[in-house]
Design a protein around this motif. Structure first.
Motif, PDB file in Angstrom:
ATOM      1  N   ASP A   1     -92.564  46.507  46.265  1.00 30.30           N
ATOM      2  CA  ASP A   1     -91.767  45.506  46.961  1.00 30.30           C
ATOM      3  C   ASP A   1     -90.328  45.987  47.070  1.00 30.30           C
ATOM      4  N   ALA A   2     -89.691  45.672  48.185  1.00 31.13           N
ATOM      5  CA  ALA A   2     -88.268  45.970  48.329  1.00 31.13           C
ATOM      6  C   ALA A   2     -87.474  45.068  47.387  1.00 31.13           C
ATOM      7  N   VAL A   3     -86.365  45.575  46.846  1.00 33.81           N
ATOM      8  CA  VAL A   3     -85.560  44.807  45.900  1.00 33.81           C
ATOM      9  C   VAL A   3     -84.080  44.945  46.258  1.00 33.81           C
ATOM     10  N   THR A   4     -83.304  43.953  45.839  1.00 30.39           N
ATOM     11  CA  THR A   4     -81.856  43.978  46.025  1.00 30.39           C
ATOM     12  C   THR A   4     -81.187  43.551  44.726  1.00 30.39           C
ATOM     13  N   GLY A   5     -79.936  43.961  44.556  1.00 28.33           N
ATOM     14  CA  GLY A   5     -79.203  43.556  43.364  1.00 28.33           C
ATOM     15  C   GLY A   5     -78.074  44.516  43.071  1.00 28.33           C
ATOM     16  N   PRO A   6     -77.298  44.230  42.030  1.00 28.30           N
ATOM     17  CA  PRO A   6     -76.195  45.118  41.652  1.00 28.30           C
ATOM     18  C   PRO A   6     -76.724  46.392  41.003  1.00 28.30           C
ATOM     19  N   GLY A   7     -75.907  47.418  40.988  1.00 33.87           N
ATOM     20  CA  GLY A   7     -76.310  48.671  40.365  1.00 33.87           C
ATOM     21  C   GLY A   7     -75.284  49.745  40.629  1.00 33.87           C
ATOM     22  N   LEU A   8     -75.730  50.966  40.585  1.00 31.27           N
ATOM     23  CA  LEU A   8     -74.811  52.074  40.867  1.00 31.27           C
ATOM     24  C   LEU A   8     -75.569  53.230  41.498  1.00 31.27           C
ATOM     25  N   THR A   9     -74.820  54.145  42.090  1.00 38.71           N
ATOM     26  CA  THR A   9     -75.375  55.326  42.746  1.00 38.71           C
ATOM     27  C   THR A   9     -74.707  56.567  42.162  1.00 38.71           C
ATOM     28  N   VAL A  10     -75.516  57.539  41.780  1.00 32.66           N
ATOM     29  CA  VAL A  10     -75.024  58.819  41.279  1.00 32.66           C
ATOM     30  C   VAL A  10     -75.257  59.866  42.360  1.00 32.66           C
ATOM     31  N   VAL A  11     -74.218  60.630  42.689  1.00 30.36           N
ATOM     32  CA  VAL A  11     -74.309  61.662  43.713  1.00 30.36           C
ATOM     33  C   VAL A  11     -74.097  63.022  43.052  1.00 30.36           C
ATOM     34  N   LEU A  12     -75.097  63.895  43.189  1.00 30.39           N
ATOM     35  CA  LEU A  12     -75.031  65.257  42.660  1.00 30.39           C
ATOM     36  C   LEU A  12     -74.955  66.242  43.822  1.00 30.39           C
ATOM     37  N   SER A  13     -74.059  67.215  43.726  1.00 31.43           N
ATOM     38  CA  SER A  13     -73.926  68.197  44.797  1.00 31.43           C
ATOM     39  C   SER A  13     -73.583  69.562  44.234  1.00 31.43           C
ATOM     40  N   ASP A  14     -73.906  70.612  45.005  1.00 35.32           N
ATOM     41  CA  ASP A  14     -73.601  71.981  44.584  1.00 35.32           C
ATOM     42  C   ASP A  14     -72.087  72.194  44.520  1.00 35.32           C
ATOM     43  N   ALA A  15     -71.689  73.267  43.816  1.00 36.17           N
ATOM     44  CA  ALA A  15     -70.277  73.646  43.787  1.00 36.17           C
ATOM     45  C   ALA A  15     -69.838  74.066  45.186  1.00 36.17           C
TER      46      ALA A  15
ATOM     47  N   GLN B   1     -85.877  57.336  48.850  1.00 35.19           N
ATOM     48  CA  GLN B   1     -87.292  57.128  48.565  1.00 35.19           C
ATOM     49  C   GLN B   1     -87.452  56.442  47.213  1.00 35.19           C
ATOM     50  N   ARG B   2     -88.302  55.427  47.193  1.00 34.23           N
ATOM     51  CA  ARG B   2     -88.499  54.646  45.973  1.00 34.23           C
ATOM     52  C   ARG B   2     -89.182  55.496  44.904  1.00 34.23           C
ATOM     53  N   VAL B   3     -88.651  55.422  43.703  1.00 37.31           N
ATOM     54  CA  VAL B   3     -89.220  56.145  42.567  1.00 37.31           C
ATOM     55  C   VAL B   3     -90.277  55.265  41.902  1.00 37.31           C
ATOM     56  N   VAL B   4     -91.497  55.790  41.760  1.00 36.12           N
ATOM     57  CA  VAL B   4     -92.596  55.060  41.124  1.00 36.12           C
ATOM     58  C   VAL B   4     -93.145  55.915  39.987  1.00 36.12           C
ATOM     59  N   SER B   5     -94.178  55.401  39.333  1.00 36.12           N
ATOM     60  CA  SER B   5     -94.707  56.073  38.141  1.00 36.12           C
ATOM     61  C   SER B   5     -95.270  57.455  38.446  1.00 36.12           C
TER      62      SER B   5
ATOM     63  N   LEU C   1     -82.921  48.453  47.928  1.00 36.47           N
ATOM     64  CA  LEU C   1     -83.855  49.563  47.748  1.00 36.47           C
ATOM     65  C   LEU C   1     -85.185  49.230  48.421  1.00 36.47           C
ATOM     66  N   PRO C   2     -85.702  50.119  49.247  1.00 39.73           N
ATOM     67  CA  PRO C   2     -86.960  49.841  49.967  1.00 39.73           C
ATOM     68  C   PRO C   2     -88.171  49.922  49.052  1.00 39.73           C
ATOM     69  N   ALA C   3     -89.274  49.389  49.537  1.00 42.33           N
ATOM     70  CA  ALA C   3     -90.540  49.493  48.799  1.00 42.33           C
ATOM     71  C   ALA C   3     -91.117  50.890  48.958  1.00 42.33           C
ATOM     72  N   TYR C   4     -91.942  51.272  48.011  1.00 45.20           N
ATOM     73  CA  TYR C   4     -92.642  52.555  48.093  1.00 45.20           C
ATOM     74  C   TYR C   4     -93.708  52.457  49.178  1.00 45.20           C
ATOM     75  N   LYS C   5     -93.733  53.440  50.084  1.00 44.08           N
ATOM     76  CA  LYS C   5     -94.656  53.411  51.221  1.00 44.08           C
ATOM     77  C   LYS C   5     -95.737  54.479  51.145  1.00 44.08           C
ATOM     78  N   GLY C   6     -95.717  55.295  50.113  1.00 46.92           N
ATOM     79  CA  GLY C   6     -96.691  56.378  50.024  1.00 46.92           C
ATOM     80  C   GLY C   6     -98.031  55.932  49.474  1.00 46.92           C
ATOM     81  N   SER C   7     -98.891  56.901  49.231  1.00 47.86           N
ATOM     82  CA  SER C   7    -100.220  56.626  48.699  1.00 47.86           C
ATOM     83  C   SER C   7    -100.142  56.286  47.214  1.00 47.86           C
ATOM     84  N   THR C   8    -100.994  55.360  46.795  1.00 45.50           N
ATOM     85  CA  THR C   8    -101.064  54.992  45.380  1.00 45.50           C
ATOM     86  C   THR C   8    -102.280  55.616  44.700  1.00 45.50           C
ATOM     87  N   THR C   9    -102.990  56.471  45.431  1.00 46.97           N
ATOM     88  CA  THR C   9    -104.171  57.118  44.863  1.00 46.97           C
ATOM     89  C   THR C   9    -103.745  58.261  43.954  1.00 46.97           C
ATOM     90  N   LEU C  10    -104.261  58.258  42.738  1.00 45.21           N
ATOM     91  CA  LEU C  10    -103.933  59.311  41.787  1.00 45.21           C
ATOM     92  C   LEU C  10    -104.746  60.562  42.099  1.00 45.21           C
TER      93      LEU C  10
END
Length: 259
Positions: free
Chosen positions: A105-119, A165-169, A236-245
């Motif tokens: 499911d898509a979710v909303t709320g407070p939080g933070l964003t971390v941005v990593l980039s090359d030198a 992309q939503r992070v899932v298990s 944050l959007p919902a996960y749209k990929g396959s749930t098949t292990l």
């Protein structure tokens, strides 16, 4: 009438007698063939003469299938009586409660964003000239992203995305060359990891991570990118990929010993 004339007229008579004899022989052969055929050999196709038998067999087969169908209907009815509306509603409620934690499911709320980039490119070019082996230390790797993700989960993150992309298990982060592959899609830096949760707790968890503390050394020395942006509202959007292990299975070694 002379004797010669009598002899001339006698020749056709003998020919006619010979033809008549041949005709009787042929007629006799046909009569014998007809007699053999009449002793039980059917000149018509067996599928036509045995039509009644075919119909009986198909009728029996149809009756058997109808019996199986009736038995299946009975089983369905019995199972249906065991599941009432209350049970279905309760189970559906449990499914709905698990959709959010599973990332469906898509979710909303407070939080933070971390941005990593090359030198910066200037730092990478300098390192390449002085010590090519050190260039690898000036780019973001999968373990850097994983360290941030783990710290955010430890800080109470309720949901997370990487590059949108939503992070899932089942999410895996894989470094391929100078890109990171996520759910089969390659991404180049900068890498954005967004998490919904209490911003203060999330940031505190980042600061407590030994790995991120070591990463900060390269941030200060080589200007490796590391930015933390707090927000009062993230979507944050919902996960749209396959749930098949999917999993690997051991192969069978060939007789030659070559796998």
């Amino acid at each position: 009438m002379t004797h010669e004339a009598t002899r001339g007229r006698g020749r056709p008579s003998r020919v006619w007698h010979g033809a008549a004899a041949l005709a009787f022989v042929v007629a006799g052969a046909l009569f014998a063939t007809t007699a053999l055929s009449a002793k039980g050999l059917d000149l018509r196709a067996a599928s036509i003469t045995d039509l009644d038998g075919v119909v009986r067999q198909e009728k029996q087969r149809s009756d058997e299938l109808q019996g199986k169908l009736a038995s299946l209907h009975k089983q369905v009815d019995e199972l249906g009586r065991q599941v009432n509306d209350t049970s279905v509603t309760r189970l559906q409620g449990q499914v709905d409660q698990l959709r959010g934690p599973a990332g469906l499911d898509a979710v909303t709320g407070p939080g933070l964003t971390v941005v990593l980039s090359d030198a910066p490119k200037s730092e990478i070019d300098k390192a390449r000239a002085d010590d090519p082996a050190s260039v690898d230390l000036l780019v973001v790797h999968q373990q850097d992203i994983q360290a941030v993700v783990n710290a955010l989960w430890s800080g109470g993150a309720e949901a997370m995305t990487i590059q949108g992309q939503r992070v899932v298990s089942t999410t895996g982060i894989k470094c391929v060359g100078n890109t990171v592959v996520l759910h089969g899609v390659p991404y180049s830096p900068p890498y954005r990891i967004a998490a919904i949760g209490d911003p203060a707790q999330l940031e505190s968890s980042l600061d407590a991570s030994d790995y991120i503390d070591a990463y900060q050394t390269f941030v200060q020395r080589y200007s490796l990118g590391y930015d933390v942006l707090a927000s009062g509202h993230l979507e944050l959007p919902a996960y749209k990929g396959s749930t098949t292990l999917k999993y690997a299975e051991p192969g069978v070694e060939s007789s030659s010993g070559q796998g």
